[in-house]
Design a protein around this motif. Structure first.
Motif, PDB file in Angstrom:
ATOM      1  N   VAL A 198     -18.761  69.227 -26.399  1.00 22.35           N
ATOM      2  CA  VAL A 198     -19.377  68.191 -27.230  1.00 22.35           C
ATOM      3  C   VAL A 198     -20.322  67.376 -26.346  1.00 22.35           C
ATOM      4  CG1 VAL A 198     -18.959  66.124 -28.610  1.00 22.35           C
ATOM      5  CG2 VAL A 198     -17.413  68.075 -28.801  1.00 22.35           C
ATOM      6  N   PRO A 199     -21.578  67.203 -26.736  1.00 21.03           N
ATOM      7  CA  PRO A 199     -22.538  66.484 -25.893  1.00 21.03           C
ATOM      8  C   PRO A 199     -22.111  65.046 -25.614  1.00 21.03           C
ATOM      9  CG  PRO A 199     -23.684  67.709 -27.610  1.00 21.03           C
ATOM     10  CD  PRO A 199     -22.227  67.765 -27.935  1.00 21.03           C
ATOM     11  N   GLU A 200     -22.470  64.577 -24.414  1.00 23.55           N
ATOM     12  CA  GLU A 200     -22.214  63.183 -24.045  1.00 23.55           C
ATOM     13  C   GLU A 200     -23.334  62.325 -24.633  1.00 23.55           C
ATOM     14  OE1 GLU A 200     -19.982  62.947 -19.924  1.00 23.55           O
ATOM     15  OE2 GLU A 200     -21.849  64.068 -19.703  1.00 23.55           O
ATOM     16  N   SER A 201     -23.169  61.962 -25.888  1.00 30.68           N
ATOM     17  CA  SER A 201     -24.249  61.298 -26.619  1.00 30.68           C
ATOM     18  C   SER A 201     -23.719  60.066 -27.344  1.00 30.68           C
ATOM     19  CB  SER A 201     -24.866  62.272 -27.628  1.00 30.68           C
ATOM     20  OG  SER A 201     -25.691  61.601 -28.548  1.00 30.68           O
ATOM     21  N   ILE A 202     -24.259  58.894 -26.996  1.00 22.49           N
ATOM     22  CA  ILE A 202     -23.891  57.673 -27.724  1.00 22.49           C
ATOM     23  C   ILE A 202     -24.299  57.795 -29.183  1.00 22.49           C
ATOM     24  CG2 ILE A 202     -24.355  55.200 -27.916  1.00 22.49           C
ATOM     25  CD1 ILE A 202     -24.704  55.150 -24.889  1.00 22.49           C
ATOM     26  N   TRP A 203     -25.450  58.441 -29.414  1.00 23.61           N
ATOM     27  CA  TRP A 203     -25.927  58.632 -30.790  1.00 23.61           C
ATOM     28  C   TRP A 203     -24.934  59.457 -31.597  1.00 23.61           C
ATOM     29  CZ3 TRP A 203     -27.115  63.538 -32.670  1.00 23.61           C
ATOM     30  CH2 TRP A 203     -27.631  63.564 -33.965  1.00 23.61           C
ATOM     31  N   LEU A 207     -22.824  58.376 -34.880  1.00 21.45           N
ATOM     32  CA  LEU A 207     -23.011  59.078 -36.151  1.00 21.45           C
ATOM     33  C   LEU A 207     -21.715  59.658 -36.697  1.00 21.45           C
ATOM     34  CD1 LEU A 207     -25.201  59.945 -38.188  1.00 21.45           C
ATOM     35  CD2 LEU A 207     -25.428  62.072 -36.898  1.00 21.45           C
ATOM     36  N   VAL A 208     -20.908  60.287 -35.835  1.00 19.49           N
ATOM     37  CA  VAL A 208     -19.721  60.993 -36.336  1.00 19.49           C
ATOM     38  C   VAL A 208     -18.420  60.554 -35.676  1.00 19.49           C
ATOM     39  CG1 VAL A 208     -21.047  63.027 -36.983  1.00 19.49           C
ATOM     40  CG2 VAL A 208     -20.031  62.913 -34.706  1.00 19.49           C
ATOM     41  N   GLY A 209     -18.494  59.630 -34.716  1.00 23.99           N
ATOM     42  CA  GLY A 209     -17.274  59.130 -34.094  1.00 23.99           C
ATOM     43  C   GLY A 209     -16.695  60.022 -33.019  1.00 23.99           C
ATOM     44  N   VAL A 210     -17.497  60.947 -32.484  1.00 27.12           N
ATOM     45  CA  VAL A 210     -17.038  61.861 -31.444  1.00 27.12           C
ATOM     46  C   VAL A 210     -18.145  62.016 -30.408  1.00 27.12           C
ATOM     47  CG1 VAL A 210     -16.378  64.233 -30.901  1.00 27.12           C
ATOM     48  CG2 VAL A 210     -15.509  63.159 -32.972  1.00 27.12           C
ATOM     49  N   ARG A 211     -17.776  62.029 -29.134  1.00 24.85           N
ATOM     50  CA  ARG A 211     -18.743  62.304 -28.081  1.00 24.85           C
ATOM     51  C   ARG A 211     -18.040  63.008 -26.936  1.00 24.85           C
ATOM     52  NH1 ARG A 211     -20.582  56.788 -25.100  1.00 24.85           N
ATOM     53  NH2 ARG A 211     -21.743  58.351 -23.910  1.00 24.85           N
ATOM     54  N   GLY A 212     -18.814  63.744 -26.148  1.00 24.86           N
ATOM     55  CA  GLY A 212     -18.261  64.446 -25.005  1.00 24.86           C
ATOM     56  C   GLY A 212     -18.037  63.522 -23.827  1.00 24.86           C
ATOM     57  N   ASP A 213     -17.299  64.033 -22.842  1.00 26.12           N
ATOM     58  CA  ASP A 213     -17.005  63.259 -21.638  1.00 26.12           C
ATOM     59  C   ASP A 213     -16.621  64.248 -20.547  1.00 26.12           C
ATOM     60  OD1 ASP A 213     -15.937  61.705 -19.584  1.00 26.12           O
ATOM     61  OD2 ASP A 213     -15.059  60.233 -20.961  1.00 26.12           O
ATOM     62  N   ILE A 214     -17.567  64.626 -19.702  1.00 29.32           N
ATOM     63  CA  ILE A 214     -17.305  65.664 -18.715  1.00 29.32           C
ATOM     64  C   ILE A 214     -16.299  65.200 -17.663  1.00 29.32           C
ATOM     65  CG2 ILE A 214     -19.227  65.046 -17.200  1.00 29.32           C
ATOM     66  CD1 ILE A 214     -17.917  68.594 -18.119  1.00 29.32           C
ATOM     67  N   GLY A 215     -16.276  63.901 -17.367  1.00 28.42           N
ATOM     68  CA  GLY A 215     -15.271  63.392 -16.445  1.00 28.42           C
ATOM     69  C   GLY A 215     -13.867  63.542 -17.008  1.00 28.42           C
ATOM     70  N   GLY A 299     -19.684  83.489 -26.642  1.00 32.00           N
ATOM     71  CA  GLY A 299     -21.086  83.495 -26.260  1.00 32.00           C
ATOM     72  C   GLY A 299     -21.389  82.289 -25.399  1.00 32.00           C
ATOM     73  N   TRP A 300     -22.663  81.957 -25.266  1.00 32.46           N
ATOM     74  CA  TRP A 300     -23.088  80.879 -24.381  1.00 32.46           C
ATOM     75  C   TRP A 300     -23.950  79.924 -25.187  1.00 32.46           C
ATOM     76  CZ3 TRP A 300     -20.863  81.270 -19.603  1.00 32.46           C
ATOM     77  CH2 TRP A 300     -20.306  82.520 -19.296  1.00 32.46           C
ATOM     78  N   ILE A 301     -23.464  78.719 -25.357  1.00 33.08           N
ATOM     79  CA  ILE A 301     -24.150  77.705 -26.157  1.00 33.08           C
ATOM     80  C   ILE A 301     -25.007  76.837 -25.247  1.00 33.08           C
ATOM     81  CG2 ILE A 301     -23.839  75.720 -27.685  1.00 33.08           C
ATOM     82  CD1 ILE A 301     -21.128  76.884 -28.440  1.00 33.08           C
ATOM     83  N   ASP A 302     -26.265  76.636 -25.623  1.00 32.75           N
ATOM     84  CA  ASP A 302     -27.131  75.702 -24.898  1.00 32.75           C
ATOM     85  C   ASP A 302     -26.886  74.319 -25.489  1.00 32.75           C
ATOM     86  OD1 ASP A 302     -29.084  74.217 -23.687  1.00 32.75           O
ATOM     87  OD2 ASP A 302     -30.634  75.756 -23.874  1.00 32.75           O
ATOM     88  N   VAL A 303     -25.864  73.640 -24.959  1.00 33.40           N
ATOM     89  CA  VAL A 303     -25.413  72.374 -25.530  1.00 33.40           C
ATOM     90  C   VAL A 303     -26.501  71.312 -25.454  1.00 33.40           C
ATOM     91  CG1 VAL A 303     -23.736  70.502 -25.284  1.00 33.40           C
ATOM     92  CG2 VAL A 303     -22.989  72.874 -25.038  1.00 33.40           C
ATOM     93  N   GLU A 304     -27.168  71.206 -24.314  1.00 31.25           N
ATOM     94  CA  GLU A 304     -28.177  70.160 -24.152  1.00 31.25           C
ATOM     95  C   GLU A 304     -29.372  70.395 -25.070  1.00 31.25           C
ATOM     96  OE1 GLU A 304     -27.694  67.366 -22.529  1.00 31.25           O
ATOM     97  OE2 GLU A 304     -25.696  68.166 -22.212  1.00 31.25           O
ATOM     98  N   ALA A 305     -29.755  71.659 -25.270  1.00 30.50           N
ATOM     99  CA  ALA A 305     -30.871  71.953 -26.172  1.00 30.50           C
ATOM    100  C   ALA A 305     -30.513  71.562 -27.590  1.00 30.50           C
ATOM    101  CB  ALA A 305     -31.236  73.431 -26.087  1.00 30.50           C
ATOM    102  N   ARG A 307     -28.370  69.253 -28.418  1.00 36.27           N
ATOM    103  CA  ARG A 307     -28.332  67.800 -28.476  1.00 36.27           C
ATOM    104  C   ARG A 307     -29.739  67.221 -28.659  1.00 36.27           C
ATOM    105  NH1 ARG A 307     -29.616  63.923 -25.156  1.00 36.27           N
ATOM    106  NH2 ARG A 307     -29.998  65.405 -23.447  1.00 36.27           N
ATOM    107  N   ARG A 308     -30.711  67.753 -27.891  1.00 38.89           N
ATOM    108  CA  ARG A 308     -32.080  67.261 -28.007  1.00 38.89           C
ATOM    109  C   ARG A 308     -32.666  67.565 -29.381  1.00 38.89           C
ATOM    110  NH1 ARG A 308     -32.210  69.434 -22.717  1.00 38.89           N
ATOM    111  NH2 ARG A 308     -33.222  71.324 -23.487  1.00 38.89           N
ATOM    112  N   ALA A 309     -32.360  68.768 -29.906  1.00 40.59           N
ATOM    113  CA  ALA A 309     -32.878  69.119 -31.235  1.00 40.59           C
ATOM    114  C   ALA A 309     -32.319  68.195 -32.304  1.00 40.59           C
ATOM    115  CB  ALA A 309     -32.515  70.575 -31.554  1.00 40.59           C
ATOM    116  N   ALA A 310     -31.065  67.816 -32.160  1.00 43.18           N
ATOM    117  CA  ALA A 310     -30.448  66.932 -33.160  1.00 43.18           C
ATOM    118  C   ALA A 310     -31.023  65.536 -33.121  1.00 43.18           C
ATOM    119  CB  ALA A 310     -28.932  66.882 -32.931  1.00 43.18           C
ATOM    120  N   GLN A 311     -31.501  65.098 -31.942  1.00 34.94           N
ATOM    121  CA  GLN A 311     -32.033  63.753 -31.804  1.00 34.94           C
ATOM    122  C   GLN A 311     -33.481  63.639 -32.249  1.00 34.94           C
ATOM    123  OE1 GLN A 311     -30.922  63.184 -27.609  1.00 34.94           O
ATOM    124  NE2 GLN A 311     -29.611  61.491 -28.256  1.00 34.94           N
ATOM    125  N   ASN A 312     -34.171  64.766 -32.315  1.00 35.72           N
ATOM    126  CA  ASN A 312     -35.596  64.750 -32.675  1.00 35.72           C
ATOM    127  C   ASN A 312     -35.800  64.796 -34.186  1.00 35.72           C
ATOM    128  OD1 ASN A 312     -36.392  64.665 -30.019  1.00 35.72           O
ATOM    129  ND2 ASN A 312     -36.395  66.921 -29.807  1.00 35.72           N
TER     130      ASN A 312
END
Length: 312
Positions: A198-203, A207-215, A299-305, A307-312
């Motif tokens: 799950v992306p580390e995104s404040i947005w 929006l959905v009450g969930v965010r990532g946390d790699i730490g 498979g391999w998910i481009d998580v950051e891509a 995340r950026r697509a969702a914000q644009n």
């Protein structure tokens, strides 16, 4: 509305990743289990010879991957011991595994079994609100219901799924099928994947009450790995999290540790049905560490891509 749909799509992909990377691999292969003569102690509340006979029958069927038959036996056990949550989550787990054993494109056939698994886990929580195994398998069922029905179903489920994981881990359950397969280890493993993909995104949190946390992901996979240093799936996930942590936090020490962890994976004993896949992925992660944040068995998910697509 577009952002909400994109967030749903992203979370659905993350949930699917989590489930195929975690719970589907949580049980050792039947052939290795079948040769282990020692059974765990009967769960509390199964005191009579009749109840223990059903319990042993259910275990034997599980070890042969006869999921439907095992679920039916545990249903009988739940009827005779309606106060024992163990019987209910065992029904849930076997229906979940039955659904998971069907082809991925057989959605019409899979969905009813996932829904049944969810219902049985919920019944187990009614019997015992502190049943960590019930929470684990309700988490699994909810995720697969969402990904089977469609992405919008996953949007509302993600916060509850996160809460189920957190509540279950806080209970520090002690149940284990054998020395290498504990509920607590699988919960920490599932949580590590969840917070990694799950992306580390404040947005996204807003929006959905969930965010990532790699730490947090790293802390959780370290706890899982500490419970069993030889689990291939735990070690591959530890390597993936370390590489992802290195990429996001710029920590060279984590990258060095990841390479050491992944390099020792081929020498570990094979005990799970998914070990061969994980061994291949360990090699891929060593060769292409940039893929680590989106690692999954499917498979391999481009998580950051995403995340950026969702914000644009």
């Amino acid at each position: 509305m577009l952002r909400r749909h994109l967030a749903a799509s992203l979370l659905a992909g993350c949930i699917a990743t989590l489930l195929t990377a975690g719970l589907a691999a949580a049980d050792p292969v039947a052939s290795s289990l079948a040769v282990r003569a020692n059974l765990p102690a009967p769960p509390a509340g199964l005191d009579s010879p009749e109840l223990q006979s059903l319990w042993r029958e259910g275990l034997a069927l599980e070890r042969l991957d006869r999921y439907l038959e095992a679920a039916r036996v545990y249903e009988r056990l739940s009827e005779q011991a309606p106060h024992v949550a163990y019987a209910f989550w065992k029904v849930s787990r076997n229906y979940w595994r039955l659904a998971e054993s069907l082809p991925g494109d057989a959605k019409a056939e899979r969905l009813p079994w996932f829904e049944t698994a969810d219902a049985w886990a919920s019944r187990g929580l009614e019997v015992d609100p502190a049943c960590a195994e019930c929470m684990l398998w309700k988490f699994g069922a909810m995720g697969r219901i969402g990904t089977t029905r469609g992405v919008l179903s996953s949007l509302g489920a993600a916060p509850e799924m996160r809460d189920l994981l957190e509540r279950a881990i806080a209970l520090e359950p002690t149940y284990q099928d054998d020395s290498s397969n504990s509920t607590l280890g699988n919960l920490h493993y599932a949580g590590a994947v969840f917070y990694r993909v799950v992306p580390e995104s404040i947005w996204l949190d807003w929006l959905v009450g969930v965010r990532g946390d790699i730490g947090r992901s790293l802390a959780m996979i370290r706890r899982a790995a500490a419970l069993d240093l030889d689990r291939i799936d735990y070690q591959v996930e530890l390597g993936a999290v370390l590489l992802c942590y290195a990429e996001r936090r710029g920590q060279d020490e984590a990258r060095v540790e990841a390479r050491a962890v992944l390099s020792r994976v081929p020498g570990l004993p094979r005990r799970l049905s998914t070990d061969a896949i994980d061994l291949e992925h360990a090699t891929t992660l060593l060769e292409q560490p940039s893929l680590a944040c989106g690692y999954s068995r499917d498979g391999w998910i481009d998580v950051e891509a995403e995340r950026r697509a969702a914000q644009n």
